[in-house]
Design an enzyme around this catalytic site. Structure first.
Site: not given
Ligand code: GNR
Ligand code: NI
Length: 171
Positions: A46, A51, A94-95, A136-137, A140
């Site tokens: 995601g 980001q 998270c990236l 999660h997204e 953000h």
């Molecule tokens: O790549 C991602 N893996 C992930 C694994 C478990 C829960 C959420 C994520 S999102 C993350 C990519 C990212 O930072 N998205 O904002």
């Molecule tokens: Ni993230």
């Protein structure tokens, strides 16, 4: 298509609340396509626009397993309209916080209303990894990171480590 550089903790951009998208036009579609390419390259499942430094309410997701084909999904102005009382726990990463992982508990099922890549309204009923990733997204888009859902001690340790690393890089 273009791979864009990722914004990394403790960049204050990550705490900014993203603004709604007013028009789904070619420029926005190019941004979504660039975000998908950036996400696949990372690799991640995601990515939120903030980001890559764009404070707009846009996110992309692909939760297909390795070996399955690609299943890119685009969510514009997403809103969680229902979430379950039932919770599930996933190890999240998270990236924008590379190489740090922690378990986070969230609602197991969510329904999300958004626009798709064509600007058409879509309703997504999500469970499993997709439900976690959407939350999660969407976090953000509101300046919230997954480390905000862990203990204060762990969160402060992570922020400290990334702040030191960022300072070491400018020197
Ligand atoms: O790549 C991602 N893996 C992930 C694994 C478990 C829960 C959420 C994520 S999102 C993350 C990519 C990212 O930072 N998205 O904002
Ligand atoms: Ni993230």
């Amino acid at each position: 298509m273009t791979i864009k550089p990722l914004i990394i903790l403790p960049d204050p951009l990550l705490r900014q609340v993203s603004a709604p998208i007013e028009r789904v036009d070619a420029e926005l579609q190019k941004l979504a396509d660039d975000m998908l390419e950036t996400m696949y390259e990372a690799p991640g499942i995601g990515l939120a626009a903030i980001q890559v430094g764009v404070a707009r309410r846009l996110l992309v997701i692909d939760v297909a397993k390795e070996g399955e084909g690609k299943r890119p999904q685009v969510f514009i102005n997403p809103e969680i309209i229902t979430s379950s009382d039932e919770r599930s726990v996933y190890e999240e990463g998270c990236l924008s916080i590379p190489d740090y992982y922690a378990e986070v508990e969230r609602p197991a099922f969510v329904t999300v209303k958004s626009l798709d890549r064509e600007g058409k309204e879509q309703l997504t009923k999500a469970d499993g990894l997709l439900a976690t990733c959407l939350q999660h997204e969407i976090d953000h888009l509101n300046g919230i990171l997954f480390i905000d859902h862990i203990s204060r001690l762990k969160r402060e340790m992570v922020i400290k480590k990334f702040t030191k690393a960022a300072k070491a890089k400018v020197l």
